[in-house]
Every structure is written in C-alpha cells, then in structure tokens.
Design a protein around this motif. Structure first.
Motif, PDB file in Angstrom:
ATOM      1  N   SER A 285      23.935  34.876 -46.746  1.00 23.70           N
ATOM      2  CA  SER A 285      22.297  34.426 -46.051  1.00 23.70           C
ATOM      3  C   SER A 285      22.698  33.860 -44.150  1.00 23.70           C
ATOM      4  N   GLN A 286      24.131  32.790 -44.473  1.00 17.66           N
ATOM      5  CA  GLN A 286      24.179  32.935 -42.641  1.00 17.66           C
ATOM      6  C   GLN A 286      24.095  34.169 -41.870  1.00 17.66           C
ATOM      7  N   ALA A 287      24.225  35.617 -42.587  1.00 24.87           N
ATOM      8  CA  ALA A 287      23.786  36.390 -41.080  1.00 24.87           C
ATOM      9  C   ALA A 287      22.889  36.577 -41.007  1.00 24.87           C
ATOM     10  N   LEU A 288      21.516  36.298 -42.189  1.00 21.93           N
ATOM     11  CA  LEU A 288      19.936  36.527 -42.280  1.00 21.93           C
ATOM     12  C   LEU A 288      19.222  35.373 -41.389  1.00 21.93           C
ATOM     13  N   ALA A 289      20.049  34.181 -41.093  1.00 21.13           N
ATOM     14  CA  ALA A 289      19.446  33.549 -40.541  1.00 21.13           C
ATOM     15  C   ALA A 289      20.071  33.840 -39.071  1.00 21.13           C
ATOM     16  N   VAL A 290      21.247  33.592 -38.986  1.00 24.70           N
ATOM     17  CA  VAL A 290      21.652  33.916 -37.509  1.00 24.70           C
ATOM     18  C   VAL A 290      20.705  34.993 -37.306  1.00 24.70           C
ATOM     19  N   ILE A 291      20.593  36.550 -37.838  1.00 24.01           N
ATOM     20  CA  ILE A 291      19.820  37.040 -37.045  1.00 24.01           C
ATOM     21  C   ILE A 291      17.829  37.018 -36.458  1.00 24.01           C
ATOM     22  N   GLY A 292      17.683  35.749 -38.259  1.00 27.77           N
ATOM     23  CA  GLY A 292      16.162  34.890 -37.495  1.00 27.77           C
ATOM     24  C   GLY A 292      16.055  34.291 -36.426  1.00 27.77           C
ATOM     25  N   ALA A 293      17.157  33.421 -36.434  1.00 21.24           N
ATOM     26  CA  ALA A 293      17.061  32.639 -35.754  1.00 21.24           C
ATOM     27  C   ALA A 293      17.248  33.481 -34.620  1.00 21.24           C
ATOM     28  N   MET A 294      17.836  34.369 -33.614  1.00 16.99           N
ATOM     29  CA  MET A 294      18.104  34.648 -32.764  1.00 16.99           C
ATOM     30  C   MET A 294      17.113  35.461 -32.082  1.00 16.99           C
ATOM     31  N   THR A 295      15.602  36.044 -33.501  1.00 19.16           N
ATOM     32  CA  THR A 295      14.789  36.413 -33.072  1.00 19.16           C
ATOM     33  C   THR A 295      13.794  35.324 -32.664  1.00 19.16           C
ATOM     34  N   PHE A 296      13.578  34.568 -33.608  1.00 21.20           N
ATOM     35  CA  PHE A 296      12.635  33.764 -32.971  1.00 21.20           C
ATOM     36  C   PHE A 296      13.047  32.525 -31.573  1.00 21.20           C
ATOM     37  N   ASN A 297      14.141  33.290 -31.092  1.00 21.75           N
ATOM     38  CA  ASN A 297      14.141  32.911 -30.172  1.00 21.75           C
ATOM     39  C   ASN A 297      14.113  33.492 -29.079  1.00 21.75           C
ATOM     40  N   PHE A 298      13.888  34.155 -29.085  1.00 20.35           N
ATOM     41  CA  PHE A 298      13.719  35.310 -28.086  1.00 20.35           C
ATOM     42  C   PHE A 298      12.305  35.750 -27.873  1.00 20.35           C
ATOM     43  N   ALA A 299      11.757  35.934 -29.465  1.00 21.37           N
ATOM     44  CA  ALA A 299      10.374  35.718 -28.868  1.00 21.37           C
ATOM     45  C   ALA A 299       9.669  34.257 -28.466  1.00 21.37           C
ATOM     46  N   LEU A 300      10.060  33.157 -28.386  1.00 23.82           N
ATOM     47  CA  LEU A 300       9.756  32.197 -28.108  1.00 23.82           C
ATOM     48  C   LEU A 300      10.102  32.339 -26.223  1.00 23.82           C
ATOM     49  N   ASN A 301      11.048  32.544 -26.536  1.00 16.84           N
ATOM     50  CA  ASN A 301      11.589  32.584 -24.278  1.00 16.84           C
ATOM     51  C   ASN A 301      10.631  34.043 -24.039  1.00 16.84           C
ATOM     52  N   ASN A 302      10.591  34.833 -24.402  1.00 15.81           N
ATOM     53  CA  ASN A 302       9.646  36.322 -24.487  1.00 15.81           C
ATOM     54  C   ASN A 302       8.490  35.898 -23.681  1.00 15.81           C
ATOM     55  N   LYS A 303       7.837  34.452 -24.779  1.00 15.16           N
ATOM     56  CA  LYS A 303       6.778  34.495 -24.488  1.00 15.16           C
ATOM     57  C   LYS A 303       6.388  32.904 -23.543  1.00 15.16           C
ATOM     58  N   PHE A 304       7.188  32.417 -23.499  1.00 17.90           N
ATOM     59  CA  PHE A 304       7.055  31.171 -22.955  1.00 17.90           C
ATOM     60  C   PHE A 304       8.645  31.074 -21.679  1.00 17.90           C
ATOM     61  N   THR A 305       9.594  31.044 -21.808  1.00 19.34           N
ATOM     62  CA  THR A 305      10.227  30.287 -20.565  1.00 19.34           C
ATOM     63  C   THR A 305      10.204  32.296 -19.912  1.00 19.34           C
ATOM     64  N   TYR A 306      10.181  33.319 -20.062  1.00 22.95           N
ATOM     65  CA  TYR A 306       9.981  34.142 -19.537  1.00 22.95           C
ATOM     66  C   TYR A 306       8.682  34.736 -19.482  1.00 22.95           C
ATOM     67  N   ARG A 307       7.371  34.108 -19.461  1.00 20.48           N
ATOM     68  CA  ARG A 307       6.467  34.145 -19.429  1.00 20.48           C
ATOM     69  C   ARG A 307       5.788  35.580 -17.793  1.00 20.48           C
ATOM     70  N   ASP A 308       6.643  34.928 -16.981  1.00 21.03           N
ATOM     71  CA  ASP A 308       6.563  36.298 -15.703  1.00 21.03           C
ATOM     72  C   ASP A 308       7.152  37.646 -16.126  1.00 21.03           C
ATOM     73  N   GLN A 309       7.882  37.103 -16.625  1.00 23.79           N
ATOM     74  CA  GLN A 309       8.849  38.805 -16.784  1.00 23.79           C
ATOM     75  C   GLN A 309       8.224  39.697 -18.579  1.00 23.79           C
ATOM     76  N   GLN A 310       7.520  38.888 -19.219  1.00 23.68           N
ATOM     77  CA  GLN A 310       7.670  39.154 -20.559  1.00 23.68           C
ATOM     78  C   GLN A 310       7.143  40.632 -20.619  1.00 23.68           C
ATOM     79  N   LEU A 311       8.159  40.897 -21.862  1.00 23.32           N
ATOM     80  CA  LEU A 311       8.577  41.744 -22.281  1.00 23.32           C
ATOM     81  C   LEU A 311       7.273  42.656 -23.447  1.00 23.32           C
ATOM     82  N   LYS A 312       6.402  43.780 -23.484  1.00 22.34           N
ATOM     83  CA  LYS A 312       5.714  43.922 -24.502  1.00 22.34           C
ATOM     84  C   LYS A 312       6.271  45.668 -25.069  1.00 22.34           C
TER      85      LYS A 312
END
Length: 375
Positions: A285-312
């Motif tokens: 459960s912990q491993a799944l939660a860690v991977i899920g949280a990292m994926t969530f953080n990456f997606a939001l940072n890619n969309k908002f924090t680094y939108r001027d360098q957004q990866l696609k």
C-alpha cells in the motif's frame, strides 16, 4: 510619363522614428491588416513603426507579417520559438526598439487606436513618463463586458494595489505608452510573468512615475480566439506573489511546495484506500501511495509550475521517470538529514521538518535541472 502612385504608409523619408508600437501576436492573422490600416490613419503626422512579436502562431500570422514587412519598412517582425507570454513578448519588442517612446497595443482590435496620439503627446509634449489607456477614468468604458467579468477586473485591481508604487485607475490595462528609458530602468526588475506588463512595470520601477490617463472604450474581438483562460488568473497571482516575495523565495519553489502539500493528501488517501478497501499489506500500500503521489505531483507541476516548459507526448513519460528518480533521491536525503538532526537535538519534530525541507528543496532544484531542463 505617368507617375506611379505611392501608398503613403510605404513612403520612405529621412525623418527619425518617434514612436514604436509593440504588438504581441498569437494566431491573429485576421486582425493584422485591419490593425495596420487603423494605425496608419490614427498616427498620421507621427513617424512610427510597428514591431510585431509573434509566439509561434500556427494560423499564418508570421508568414503574413513577413510579406507585409517586405514592402512596408515600418513593419518589423520578431518570431519567438520556445518562448511564450504577452509580458515577455512586449519587453522583447520594446528592447528591440530605438525610439524615445514605446506604445503597447493588442492585436485583437479591442484597444482604440485613435487614442494612441493622445498617449504619445502626453509623453512627447506634456512631459509625462507613462500614459495609459484606461477603461475606468473619464470617458472610459468596458464596453460590452458582462457584470461578472467587470467584478473580476475590479477585484484583480484591488489585489494589485499593495504592490504598485504608481497609483493607476486601470493597472490591468494592456494599452499604454512609456518613455523607453523608463522601461529600460525597470527592465532588470521585471518579472515578465503572464499578461499584465503594465502592472509589472509600475511595481518594478524603483520610484513612482508621472502618469497621464486617457479614457477609451474597450472593443469587441472581430477575428481569432480570446487568449483568456484559467492560466491567465494563475499567472496573475504568480506575478503578484513574485512582486511580494520574489526577492526572497523563487515563486516556482512556492508553487512546487504547495503542490507537494497536496501530494501528501493524495499519498494518505491512496494509502488508506489500498489498506482498507483493497486489503493490501502495508508495504504494498505504501509503495502504491508513493508512486501515486509522485505521479500526481509531476502532473500538476508539469501543468502549472513548469507550464512554460510543459512536457508532452513521449517527453511526458520520460519526464515522469526522471521525476521518480529525483524524488527517490530526495527521500534518501530527507531520511539522512532527519536522522542527523535527531541525533544532535533529539527532537523528532525538528528532525522531521529539517528532513522535509531538505528533501523538498532537493526535489525542486534537481527536477528543475533534470526533468524540466530547458532544451
């Protein structure tokens, strides 16, 4: 012998240019020629040039401007590849000018070009340093705006008040003229974030400016699509934040940290669901939660924090795995620093905070370098 007639807009003379009109464009092909026609009429008697700064338009705007500029020496084009944003486009265009006065007008025909001579003369003849077209002073109007949009504009103006050194009735205006030397004085301090270059200018200049305000009625777009979306509000808040605390803390770090806190909530939610709803062991459960949280953080940072360098596309997938690597090393740093602090001070909460701060800063710095590096 018949003499060939010459379009006065294309006539060449030896008079020095007095005014540069900077016009940011993004898919404005339908508005370019009508705008130039209107500028030619409005600015008769003033030696002017138009500097179009195009952000990778896909509708033929730069190709059209190239053809026009080949026959009209007063039209110049700056094509930007891999860069975006109205504010930075305006700054780039202004820095490419050599005239004593620089004006800024949108390409969408919503700004009343007939006001440009008044803005120019307020500076050239009356000694003002900045002249703005305002929707909220005498003779000004927001035109056909709905009440909701008007309320949002007034709220945004109120939010801007604390950071402005120069009081303006319409700091959200993108229609103004400024002495070029004044803009150059402010240039090193400009944030160039988002769309509100006028607000950036008056917040960045080291002193209050001598301002003239000229009322105008905001028009209706005739061609192309509006650039207003949810990102405009985000970039506006980012500009305010940068002016308030940017000297001390990078705004991207604040955004990165805020998304990280949301990620903690995602982690706990996934951990609870995996253990209590799926019945998975804690380690799984912990491993799944860690991977899920990292994926969530990456997606939001890619969309908002680094939108001027957004990866696609494939770059998004590669960026995700590099983010996993960065965060894994950040977790090691978190534990290591936390353990060292705990050995010294024997306070679990101090150790926890120290580890979290070091891990977060590592994740921010390393991901900026590895995941969202400028290519």
């Amino acid at each position: 012998m018949l003499q060939q007639s010459v379009d006065p807009r294309h006539a060449i003379n030896d008079e020095p240019l007095q005014l540069s009109v900077v016009i940011p464009t993004k898919n404005e092909a339908g508005n370019v020629e009508p705008l130039l026609e209107r500028l030619g009429v409005a600015l008769a008697g003033i030696e002017w040039e138009a500097i179009f700064v195009d952000d990778s338009s896909t509708d033929g705007t730069p190709e059209l401007l190239t053809r026009i500029a080949q026959s009209d020496r007063r039209v110049r084009l700056i094509r930007r590849i891999g860069r975006r944003g109205l504010s930075s486009a305006v700054v780039e265009g202004a820095l490419a000018s050599t005239t004593p006065i620089v004006a800024v007008i949108d390409a969408d025909l919503q700004h009343d070009e007939k006001v440009l001579p008044d803005l120019y003369r307020a500076i050239a003849d009356k000694g003002h340093e900045l002249a703005i077209g305002t929707r909220y002073a005498a003779n000004g109007s927001t035109g056909e705006w709905a009440e909701d949009r008007l309320k949002i504009s007034r709220f945004a103006t109120a939010l801007a008040s604390p950071i402005m050194k120069t009081r303006l009735s319409d700091p959200m205006s993108g229609f103004f003229a400024v002495r070029r030397d004044i803009l150059l004085e402010a240039a090193p301090r400009l944030s160039t974030v988002g769309y509100k270059i006028l607000l950036d200018l008056v917040a960045s200049h080291p002193r209050p400016l001598k301002v003239a305000e000229v009322g105008y009625t905001f028009g209706t777009r005739q061609h192309g699509e509006s650039k207003l979306d949810e990102m405009v509000a985000l970039e506006y808040l980012e500009l305010l934040l940068d002016k308030a605390i940017g000297r001390f803390v990078p705004v991207k770090l604040v955004q990165f940290g805020a998304i990280g806190m949301l990620g903690v909530g995602v982690h706990l939610t996934l951990l609870y669901m995996a253990m209590n709803m799926v019945g998975a062991p804690f380690a799984t459960s912990q491993a799944l939660a860690v991977i899920g949280a990292m994926t969530f953080n990456f997606a939001l940072n890619n969309k908002f924090t680094y939108r001027d360098q957004q990866l696609k596309g494939f770059a998004w997938v590669g960026g995700l795995f590099s983010f996993y690597l960065v965060c894994s090393l950040g977790a090691v740093a978190n534990v290591g620093i936390g353990s060292l602090v705990y050995e010294q001070f024997h306070g679990w909460w101090i150790a926890g905070i120290a580890g979290a701060i070091v891990g977060s800063v590592w994740n921010y710095v390393a991901s900026s370098w590895l995941t969202w590096t400028k290519r």
